[in-house]
Each structure stands twice: as structure tokens, then as C-alpha cells.
Scaffold this motif. Structure first.
Motif, PDB file in Angstrom:
ATOM      1  N   LYS A 307     -44.712 -30.885   2.727  1.00 30.63           N
ATOM      2  CA  LYS A 307     -43.323 -31.263   2.973  1.00 30.63           C
ATOM      3  C   LYS A 307     -42.990 -32.576   2.285  1.00 30.63           C
ATOM      4  N   SER A 308     -43.950 -33.479   2.217  1.00 32.13           N
ATOM      5  CA  SER A 308     -43.730 -34.780   1.591  1.00 32.13           C
ATOM      6  C   SER A 308     -43.486 -34.676   0.094  1.00 32.13           C
ATOM      7  N   SER A 309     -43.764 -33.508  -0.499  1.00 34.93           N
ATOM      8  CA  SER A 309     -43.583 -33.329  -1.943  1.00 34.93           C
ATOM      9  C   SER A 309     -42.281 -32.630  -2.295  1.00 34.93           C
ATOM     10  N   CYS A 310     -41.411 -32.415  -1.324  1.00 36.37           N
ATOM     11  CA  CYS A 310     -40.239 -31.565  -1.572  1.00 36.37           C
ATOM     12  C   CYS A 310     -39.270 -32.150  -2.595  1.00 36.37           C
ATOM     13  N   LEU A 319     -33.939 -25.976  -2.425  1.00 33.39           N
ATOM     14  CA  LEU A 319     -33.064 -26.025  -1.261  1.00 33.39           C
ATOM     15  C   LEU A 319     -33.768 -26.801  -0.161  1.00 33.39           C
ATOM     16  N   GLN A 320     -33.245 -27.980   0.140  1.00 31.58           N
ATOM     17  CA  GLN A 320     -33.837 -28.803   1.189  1.00 31.58           C
ATOM     18  C   GLN A 320     -32.921 -28.778   2.407  1.00 31.58           C
ATOM     19  N   THR A 321     -33.491 -28.511   3.538  1.00 29.85           N
ATOM     20  CA  THR A 321     -32.695 -28.209   4.722  1.00 29.85           C
ATOM     21  C   THR A 321     -33.009 -29.175   5.855  1.00 29.85           C
ATOM     22  N   LYS A 440     -47.160 -21.142   1.336  1.00 25.40           N
ATOM     23  CA  LYS A 440     -46.246 -22.057   0.647  1.00 25.40           C
ATOM     24  C   LYS A 440     -45.267 -22.752   1.584  1.00 25.40           C
ATOM     25  N   TYR A 441     -44.884 -22.082   2.655  1.00 23.50           N
ATOM     26  CA  TYR A 441     -43.818 -22.610   3.509  1.00 23.50           C
ATOM     27  C   TYR A 441     -44.317 -23.034   4.883  1.00 23.50           C
ATOM     28  N   ALA A 454     -38.092 -25.577   5.761  1.00 18.56           N
ATOM     29  CA  ALA A 454     -38.880 -25.169   4.600  1.00 18.56           C
ATOM     30  C   ALA A 454     -38.128 -25.517   3.319  1.00 18.56           C
ATOM     31  N   ASN A 455     -38.888 -25.848   2.297  1.00 20.37           N
ATOM     32  CA  ASN A 455     -38.334 -26.214   0.995  1.00 20.37           C
ATOM     33  C   ASN A 455     -38.386 -24.988   0.090  1.00 20.37           C
ATOM     34  N   TRP A 456     -37.216 -24.420  -0.238  1.00 23.04           N
ATOM     35  CA  TRP A 456     -37.191 -23.214  -1.064  1.00 23.04           C
ATOM     36  C   TRP A 456     -36.965 -23.597  -2.522  1.00 23.04           C
ATOM     37  N   PRO A 457     -37.901 -23.267  -3.412  1.00 26.83           N
ATOM     38  CA  PRO A 457     -37.757 -23.655  -4.818  1.00 26.83           C
ATOM     39  C   PRO A 457     -36.985 -22.621  -5.633  1.00 26.83           C
TER      40      PRO A 457
END
Length: 585
Positions: A307-310, A319-321, A440-441, A454-457
């Protein structure tokens, strides 16, 4: 996308409450003048411009992602992805007609995003109390989002309407050719690349798109066109096949088969110039690699999905939520990982349904970190608490022996070992309960809530490197192509590819096939695979080689599945669209 908090959040709610609303009987490419925000309502200045931009970004979450339609609409129709039939439903089985994924999420969502970008750009350009740098960057972000939305649309539907950027009362817009739409996408992204901050600029805000994001997406746009325009008959080797041998309790996984597919023409791309487009793809990708648009690099694998790499530079557009937020929520974590009964628990309360097939898993070498660490090898659901049991994956001699102490023939060869030596009775199930589930998530703020952050790329630097490798191969520069293919492979501890000797990628077909397969491995569960199959003209062959996958999801497809149907409400209200895509009512 930026994280949302404080004053920006209040401004975003204001923008959302006033913009993008459409009457129930309107075309979805229409902008509603009664619901549009103006400078009088938002203000004039740097902060007001940011509110416009944030309100446009928010469309990606609210409406598109928050109800679970995304990434399903981009992800579930592909060869290596699977899950329970109730989740994949008729869409996952290839019937796209009337599906809310196609109607509400993709068509309506993308045109809503375009409408917001158009309106916001007009209003920002009117501002007088704003710095040139802020105005340029804001307009650049909007042009990027507009280009991105049209890219999603043209890949899925082929010819689509272009919504006028200027205010208009002419809402019935005709479909434009694929080539025309791509020209417009390229124009927006190229302009955005000159307007946006670089990610190394002092005013750049981490999490937003930057100049490199626009350049990277433009490289992908050119590669998409170039591959789709490749001559019919171009050969691509795909490792695939029916998942099982035998039947009933006696069935076993069938080994991968290397099948040579011949590219079929891709409608709308026939008259494009492949070489020129690959030259452009290579040029834009290399400009990013050379640092012209800022600084980008591959993360170490152990950091990649933290998460720290988002907001790290590898994530060029993601997409950062907001964790647990009622509006800015996504179900990515729930669908791919499952949420736990409580934080720190070993048990999944619900979810963790979407995974990859065994044939996808078997593409990898055993030491590749994308399966060693990138796939769940043991997990437990709440119903297994009383029985002290859990699932393991995959069912092969290595993991079966480690998890149970028995080999595949039922011979006792020891006791559970390593991570499985915890007193839990692990077992395997040949259905949707046991797939190659990604990790990944997993890393979220709170893994015990349904709507975790979750960070969606949408675009990673790894994609730029593989686009460059693909373009160089098609331009006849094999050594350069392999060099950049290996940058991605080395990160995951995969054996480096080579152009001579045993196992060499010593022909354009071998190298092309290896790069396409590398994309399938690297971008699994990132909604990329369907679109690679489509652009290379091998979608029907790849899907029909499977028939029905590990979980029983029907993969057989026909010509009409190459394009999504135009939604019925658009056909009913837009008098300029006279017919649907072939095969759809």
C-alpha cells in the motif's frame, strides 16, 4: 488519482452534486446544461481549478468502480481469468447484451467522464485568477482523462461518437471511425504530455497523472493500433488448451499445449500503417525510458504491491481510493482477495472469488516471484474454522506434498512442511474455490471491510517497457527487444530471455509470442488480457481453445463477441446511430 481529504473532499462533494447529471430519457453522450457547474458556483483560482479536476477524476470511482462493474467489464472476458459462475454470469459466458457492466459502467461511465472533462476544461479556461502553470496542468489532466475514456470506448465498441468539447444542443452524435477516434485520442494525450507537470516537478502532486502518464498511455495507444493493423496470418504461439483430461473424480489437469494461431483482421484497423505506428510507440516509450517526462523505474517485487507504494513512479496511472468510504469505495479487494472476519484473522469472511486458471499458473518457472509470492498458496474461509481446515494451491506434487504429506498418487511421503506445518488440514478442490488467486490487492488499510482501499493500476511502467520491447521486435531490432523484455523478467526472478542458443527467441514469431505471454503473466488481474487478444486478432482462437475453464465458465465465443453491443438506451435516444455492432440486436 489523488487521495481525497480536507477541503478538496468538501469541494468534490459540491462538484459531484452539480455536475454530470443526465435525465433518464437523454443520450448518455449528452451534457445536461441544467446540471452543470459554473465558475459562479465553484470560484475562480488555483483551488477552484483543482476542484474541477478532482470532480472529474471522481467519476472513475463513483458510478464506474464503486458498484463493482469495474474492473469486471474489462477483466472477466479473457482466457486466463476465472471465478464462480454466479459472479461471471452471462457476461463472463460471452452474452454482453443488456448487461449493466457494458451499459452503465463502460458506455455511460466513460461518456460521463468525458462530459465532466469537457465542462471542466471550458470553465478552467475562462478563469482569470489562476496561474498559467496550474491552468496548464489542470487542462492536461482533463485531456488525459478524456483520451483515456475514449481509449476504453474504441477498444470495446469500435466506431463510437465523439462528444463535442464545446457547448452544444446537438446531442445526437454519429459514430466516428476507429481511425478518427484514435487520432483524437492521440491529439489529447500528446497535448496533455506538454501541459502536465513531470513527476519530478516541485508542484506535482503524487497520485495524479503526470506528463509521463500521458506519454505512456500514448505509447500503448500506438502499439494497440499497430498490432491490430498487422497483416492477417501473422503467427502467434499461445500456450493453452482444455483444462482437464478425463472426467468426474478421475479428471486431472491437462498439460499446456503450444498452439500457433494466425492473426485475423481486426475491424476498423485494416488501413492503418503498422510500421509507422510501431515507430511512434517505440519513440514515445523510449522518451519515457530516457527520462524526458520525469523519472520512472520498476519497483522491487517485494515493494510492488505494498500500500505504501501506491504513488511510486511505476504506477503511472492508478485508482487510489478511500478506505471504507461510502462514496469513494471499490470492491477490488473483496473480489480478488476477500475481506477477513476481523483484522488479523486467518479467515475470509466473504469474497476472494476472482482468480487465474491453472494454465496461466503453469506459464511460469517455479522460481518466478509472480507465482511464488504473487499467488496465494494457502488460505482459509470462515466455514473452515470448526473443521480446522483450509485450501492449498496448486495441486501438484510439490505443493500437495508440502500441504498434505501425500503425493498425487496418494502415497504418504512425509508430513506437511514449511508454511503448511501449522496443524491445519489443507485440501484442494477442483472448482472455483481453488484458483490461482492473486496477492496484488491484499495490502490495504483495513482488510476486514468490504470496501478497502485497494490500488487499481491502469498503467504501469512495466507496460511501457514491454510496449517498447514489442515495438522493437516488430521493427526488426530483436536484441533491443529482448533487453527490455528482460528488465521485466529479472525483476520477478525469471530466467532471462536470449536471442541465440538453446531456447532462444531467435525469430520474430518466437519473440512476439514471448512478449505477449509476458504481458499475460505480468498484468494478470489488471484487466489487460482481453484487449491484448483482441488487438492481436487471436481472441476467438484463444477462447475457443478452452471451451470451458477450470471453474466451468464457458469460454466459447463467436464473431459478435469481438465488440460489445451499443447499449439499447443509446440506440433508442441517439438518432444518429442507426445500427448496433454485428450480431447484437
Amino acid at each position: 488519482m489523488t487521495k481525497i481529504n480536507g477541503k478538496l473532499l468538501s469541494g468534490l462533494f459540491f462538484v459531484l452534486s452539480l455536475s454530470g447529471t443526465l435525465t433518464s430519457c437523454s443520450s448518455w453522450i449528452e451534457e445536461d446544461p441544467e446540471g452543470q457547474v459554473t465558475i459562479d458556483k465553484v470560484g475562480d483560482g488555483d483551488e477552484a481549478a483543482q476542484q474541477w479536476v478532482t470532480g472529474t477524476y471522481s467519476k472513475l470511482i463513483y458510478d464506474m468502480f464503486c458498484w463493482g462493474y469495474f474492473p469486471r467489464v474489462l477483466e472477466f472476458d479473457a482466457d486466463y481469468i476465472s471465478g464462480p459462475d454466479w459472479l461471471f454470469g452471462t457476461f463472463g459466458a460471452g452474452n454482453f447484451q443488456g448487461e449493466s457492466d457494458v451499459t452503465d459502467a463502460l458506455w455511460k461511465g466513460c461518456y460521463g467522464l468525458i462530459a465532466r472533462a469537457n465542462n471542466a476544461e471550458r470553465e478552467i479556461k475562462k478563469m482569470t485568477n489562476i496561474s498559467d502553470a496550474v491552468r496548464n496542468n489542470a487542462v492536461g489532466e482533463l485531456k488525459f482523462l478524456r483520451g483515456f475514456a475514449y481509449f476504453l470506448l474504441v477498444r470495446a465498441y469500435g466506431d463510437v461518437p465523439l462528444q463535442p468539447e464545446e457547448e452544444t444542443t446537438q446531442y445526437s452524435q454519429p459514430r466516428q471511425s476507429v481511425a478518427t477516434v484514435y487520432d483524437y485520442i492521440a491529439k489529447n494525450l500528446e497535448e496533455a504530455s506538454t501541459l502536465l507537470y513531470k513527476n519530478t516537478d516541485s508542484h506535482y502532486q503524487a497520485g495524479h497523472v503526470a506528463a509521463g502518464s500521458a506519454a505512456g498511455l500514448l505509447a500503448k495507444v500506438y502499439a494497440t493500433q499497430a498490432s491490430a493493423a498487422m497483416p492477417a496470418g501473422t503467427e502467434i504461439v499461445v500456450r493453452t488448451g482444455k483444462p482437464y483430461e478425463g472426467s468426474g473424480d478421475q479428471r486431472t489437469y491437462a498439460p499446456l499445449q503450444s498452439k500457433t494461431f494466425k492473426k485475423q483482421p481486426v475491424k476498423g484497423y485494416e488501413n492503418l500503417n503498422t510500421r509507422e505506428l510501431y515507430e511512434k510507440a517505440a519513440q514515445w516509450a523510449k522518451r519515457i525510458i530516457d527520462g524526458e517526462f520525469g523519472s520512472y523505474e520498476l519497483l522491487d517485487y517485494d515493494l510492488l504491491w505494498k500500500k505504501s507504494s501506491c504513488t511510486a513512479s511505476e504506477f503511472m496511472f492508478s485508482l487510489q481510493t478511500v478506505s471504507g468510504d461510502a462514496t469513494y469505495k471499490v470492491s477490488v479487494h473483496s473480489q480478488y482477495e476477500g475481506y477477513m472476519t476481523s483484522q488479523g484473522s486467518d479467515f475470509i469472511q466473504e469474497g476472494g472469488w476472482v482468480g487465474c486458471t491453472r494454465h496461466w499458473y503453469d506459464l511460469f518457472e517455479s522460481q518466478d516471484l509472480r507465482i511464488v509470492k504473487g499467488v496465494k498458496h494457502r488460505w482459509r474461509v470462515r466455514t473452515q474454522s470448526e473443521s480446522n481446515s483450509g485450501f492449498y494451491y496448486p495441486q501438484n506434487n510439490d505443493y500437495t506434498i508440502r500441504a498434505t504429506g501425500y503425493d498425487l498418487n496418494g502415497n504418504h511421503v512425509g508430513e506437511p512442511s514449511g508454511e503448511f506445518a501449522d496443524g491445519v488440514n489443507y485440501y484442494y478442490s477442483q472448482d472455483a474455490q481453488c484458483l490461482a488467486f492473486t496477492t496484488k490487492y491484499m495490502d490495504v488499510t483495513n482488510n476486514a471491510i468490504n470496501n478497502a482501499d485497494a490500488n487499481w493500476p491502469f498503467l504501469r511502467y512495466a507496460d511501457v517497457l514491454l510496449i517498447y520491447a514489442e515495438a522493437q521486435n516488430e521493427l526488426g531490432h530483436a536484441d533491443e527487444a529482448v533487453s527490455y523484455l528482460n528488465k521485466v523478467r529479472v525483476r520477478s526472478n525469471a530466467t532471462e530471455a536470449k536471442t541465440s542458443g538453446d531456447g532462444a527467441l531467435d525469430t520474430p514469431t518466437k519473440l512476439r509470442s514471448a512478449i505477449i505471454e509476458e504481458r499475460a503473466k505480468e498484468f494478470a488481474c489488471e484487466a489487460d488480457r482481453r484487449w491484448d487478444l483482441i488487438r492481436w486478432g487471436i481472441y476467438l482462437d484463444a477462447m475457443n481453445a478452452i471451451e470451458s475453464d477450470d471453474a466451468g465458465v464457458l469460454k466459447s465465443r463467436q464473431e459478435r463477441n469481438l465488440l460489445f453491443p451499443i447499449p439499447a438506451p443509446e440506440l433508442n435516444t441517439n438518432s444518429a446511430i442507426k445500427e448496433n455492432n454485428p450480431g447484437w440486436n
